[in-house]
Write an enzyme that holds these catalytic residues in place. Structure first.
Site, PDB file in Angstrom:
ATOM      1  CE1 TYR A 166      41.936  37.142  41.455  1.00 38.94           C
ATOM      2  CE2 TYR A 166      40.991  39.305  41.782  1.00 38.94           C
ATOM      3  CZ  TYR A 166      40.839  37.952  41.563  1.00 38.94           C
ATOM      4  OH  TYR A 166      39.583  37.409  41.455  1.00 38.94           O
ATOM      5  NE  ARG A 224      30.084  36.900  36.720  1.00 39.85           N
ATOM      6  CZ  ARG A 224      30.980  37.772  37.188  1.00 39.85           C
ATOM      7  NH1 ARG A 224      31.452  38.723  36.413  1.00 39.85           N
ATOM      8  NH2 ARG A 224      31.410  37.668  38.430  1.00 39.85           N
ATOM      9  CE  LYS A 271      38.339  36.977  43.885  1.00 36.56           C
ATOM     10  NZ  LYS A 271      37.619  38.090  44.511  1.00 36.56           N
ATOM     11  CD  GLU A 287      35.684  35.088  42.954  1.00 37.71           C
ATOM     12  OE1 GLU A 287      35.845  36.154  42.336  1.00 37.71           O
ATOM     13  OE2 GLU A 287      35.312  35.045  44.155  1.00 37.71           O
ATOM     14  CG  ASP A 288      34.971  35.160  38.516  1.00 38.56           C
ATOM     15  OD1 ASP A 288      34.362  36.012  39.184  1.00 38.56           O
ATOM     16  OD2 ASP A 288      36.100  35.353  38.043  1.00 38.56           O
ATOM     17  CG  ASP A 305      34.848  38.079  46.733  1.00 36.24           C
ATOM     18  OD1 ASP A 305      34.704  38.695  47.806  1.00 36.24           O
ATOM     19  OD2 ASP A 305      35.611  38.453  45.825  1.00 36.24           O
ATOM     20  CG  ASP A 306      32.011  37.010  41.663  1.00 37.00           C
ATOM     21  OD1 ASP A 306      33.030  37.682  41.437  1.00 37.00           O
ATOM     22  OD2 ASP A 306      31.955  35.779  41.480  1.00 37.00           O
ATOM     23  CG  ASN A 358      38.233  44.107  38.331  1.00 36.86           C
ATOM     24  OD1 ASN A 358      38.881  45.137  38.240  1.00 36.86           O
ATOM     25  ND2 ASN A 358      37.738  43.682  39.480  1.00 36.86           N
ATOM     26  CG  ASN A 367      41.355  44.489  44.882  1.00 39.75           C
ATOM     27  OD1 ASN A 367      40.844  43.416  45.188  1.00 39.75           O
ATOM     28  ND2 ASN A 367      42.432  44.569  44.109  1.00 39.75           N
TER      29      ASN A 367
END
Length: 534
Positions: free
Chosen positions: A85, A138, A156, A227-228, A250-251, A390, A434
């Site tokens: 990751y 993103r 993930k 996610e993203d 999660d973001d 990150n 994290n």
């Protein structure tokens, strides 16, 4: 069986299994134990010259032998996590087309509009409980990587299994490929996604609606993790679905939870109570606003009035300090627009507001400059510095910079790992904020309870649970999160708390167990070879 990575044991097939299963002659003659296989594989990982080569080697192992892959990762998690990751996964996404060997998960494309159910029907496993989905807009702090973003759901879900024991057969990575606005990537000969500009507007919304509705039919017990996604879609999708299906982002929520845990721990070092902290965020996107919202909720729970709690959270975006007089603010920023003169830079904001903590979620490297850090040190005996962007190349500052510019007084945490730093004879161990401390345990708890929803209360409980597992020895080293070597214990504790919340709030669909601890422990996958002769 040798070609099915979920069944393959390689040289660990016994003599009797080789005879019964028709494998004799198809393997080298020596029968090896799993431990002996690990002794052979681990040097192979370590001998690869770069983290990306190590990543590719581990992906190849997963494609051959899932059980051995997870045994290796679980036994050497601190070493393997940065490979699988952050920070390496960012480069793996950038190089996705070049290192691609075997497809994992599902790609749902803009061309599949009207037939998404048919695409989902092709997945061979029916009991899917955890899906991570991205549209690649993103990816970490790297921007729009289109279909190359598949590395993120894969990574993930690897952590769901490695950190919390979610059965890999219950995990499904999905990328929704609606094109990319990254022209250079789109025109690359190695790019494997749709070669078209990114789909937006009503057509995009309709595809996502079709996708979510089809998921509920195909996998009725699934938890869907967004996610993203880009900021606008991330907030829109979460608000649209969070009270209708079992889902979270999660973001927004996972990042908020791990940051809140870090602030709880930092309060034990700094001497400033959490409820009295003043926070300054660099970045007002989904991560920053998500943290702000959870921090406000936690302060309110500690007795701080809502408006006062919001007034403790300040944001700096690309155009300066978020204040009421600005007319360019998106709706998600407006609750944090306070009465204050406009300020163009982070340094000006630090000097004026004198925050106890600066929290970087900007994706812009080097923005916690030496003057900013020195200003934090002038205003605080123990300044809290959280450079959470990150991968490592996007961090707002390095651990060494944080300690050097604050005379070793910073309480530092980052999103990607940094090595210990020795400053004036004292060694500081940076904390890694994290999300892997949070989302695997939350997911496991949701699965155990078969929860119908994921709530902010669950993420607040996860933050408290994580903070409570930080020891005095951790704090003495400057670390505000527990060692990654304890992450399965952390995940188990979080899962137990999350499952209890699901039952207490009437969100659980599974029968209530006699012992929640035992139910969580029993649900945790262990990568042990089965016998095929029983």
């Amino acid at each position: 069986m040798l070609n099915d990575p979920e069944l393959n044991k390689g040289t660990a097939f016994t003599e009797a299994e080789r005879t019964a299963l028709g494998l004799r002659g198809l393997l080298p003659p020596r029968v090896m134990t799993q431990d002996e296989q690990l002794e052979r594989i681990l040097p192979g990982v370590r001998s690869r010259p770069t983290p990306l080569d190590q990543y590719s080697y581990l992906v190849g192992l997963h494609d051959r032998n899932v059980t051995l892959f997870y045994r290796l990762v679980m036994d050497h998690l601190e070493e393997m996590m940065p490979i699988l990751y952050t920070p390496t996964v960012g480069q793996a996404c950038q190089e996705f087309g070049r290192i691609f060997r075997r497809s994992r998960g599902l790609f749902v494309t803009a061309d599949d509009a009207g037939r998404v159910r048919d695409v989902l029907a092709n997945w061979p496993h029916n009991d899917v409980r955890m899906i991570v989905v991205t549209d690649g807009e993103r990816i970490l702090g790297l921007g729009d990587l289109g279909a190359n973003g598949m590395g993120i759901p894969i990574g993930k879900l690897t952590l769901y299994t490695a950190c919390a024991g979610v059965d890999p057969r219950q995990c499904l990575p999905i990328t929704i490929d609606v094109g990319t606005d990254n022209t250079q990537l789109r025109e690359s000969s190695s790019y494997m996604g749709l070669r078209q500009p990114r789909l937006r507007g009503p057509a995009y919304d309709a595809l996502l609606d079709e996708f979510v509705e089809a998921l509920q039919e195909r996998f009725p017990q699934v938890c869907l993790q967004f996610e993203d996604f880009g900021n606008h879609n991330a907030f829109t999708l979460l608000e649209k679905w969070r009270d209708r299906i079992c889902t979270f982002n999660d973001d927004i929520q996972g990042t908020a939870s791990v940051t809140l845990a870090g602030l709880y721990s930092a309060a034990r070092i700094s001497g400033t109570a959490f409820k009295d902290m003043r926070l300054l965020f660099l970045g007002a996107g989904e991560a920053g606003i998500g943290i702000g919202d959870l921090v406000v909720s936690a302060m309110v729970e500690e007795g701080v009035p809502l408006e006062e709690a919001r007034a403790r959270c300040w944001f700096v975006d690309s155009k300066g300090l978020v204040v009421k007089s600005r007319t360019d603010l998106a709706s998600h920023k407006q609750p944090y627009a306070h009465d204050h003169p406009p300020m163009a830079t982070l340094l000006e904001a630090v000097e004026s507001l004198k925050p106890h903590a600066i929290i970087g979620v900007s994706g812009t490297p080097g923005t916690f400059t030496a003057p900013v850090l020195a200003a934090m040190a002038r205003h605080n005996a123990r300044p809290i510095v959280m450079a959470l962007s990150n991968p490592t190349s996007k961090a707002e500052c390095t651990a060494r910079e944080a300690y050097a510019s604050t005379d070793g007084r910073a309480i530092f945490a980052s999103g990607s790992p940094f090595a210990p730093v020795t400053h004036k004879g004292r060694t500081h161990v940076p904390g890694q904020g994290n999300n892997a401390y949070i989302f695997p345990g939350v997911g496991l708890g949701v699965i155990v309870a078969d929860a119908s929803r994921v709530t902010d209360e669950m993420f607040a409980a996860a933050a408290r649970t994580l903070a409570n597992m930080v020891t005095e020895d951790d704090l003495a080293m400057g670390r505000i999160f527990p060692s990654l070597s304890r992450i399965r214990d952390v995940s188990r504790a979080i899962a137990t708390e999350v499952a209890w919340i699901a039952y207490n709030r009437g969100l659980a669909r599974a029968p209530k167990p006699e012992s929640m601890d035992d139910a969580v422990a029993a649900a945790m996958y262990e990568p042990v070879y089965p016998s095929f002769l029983n």
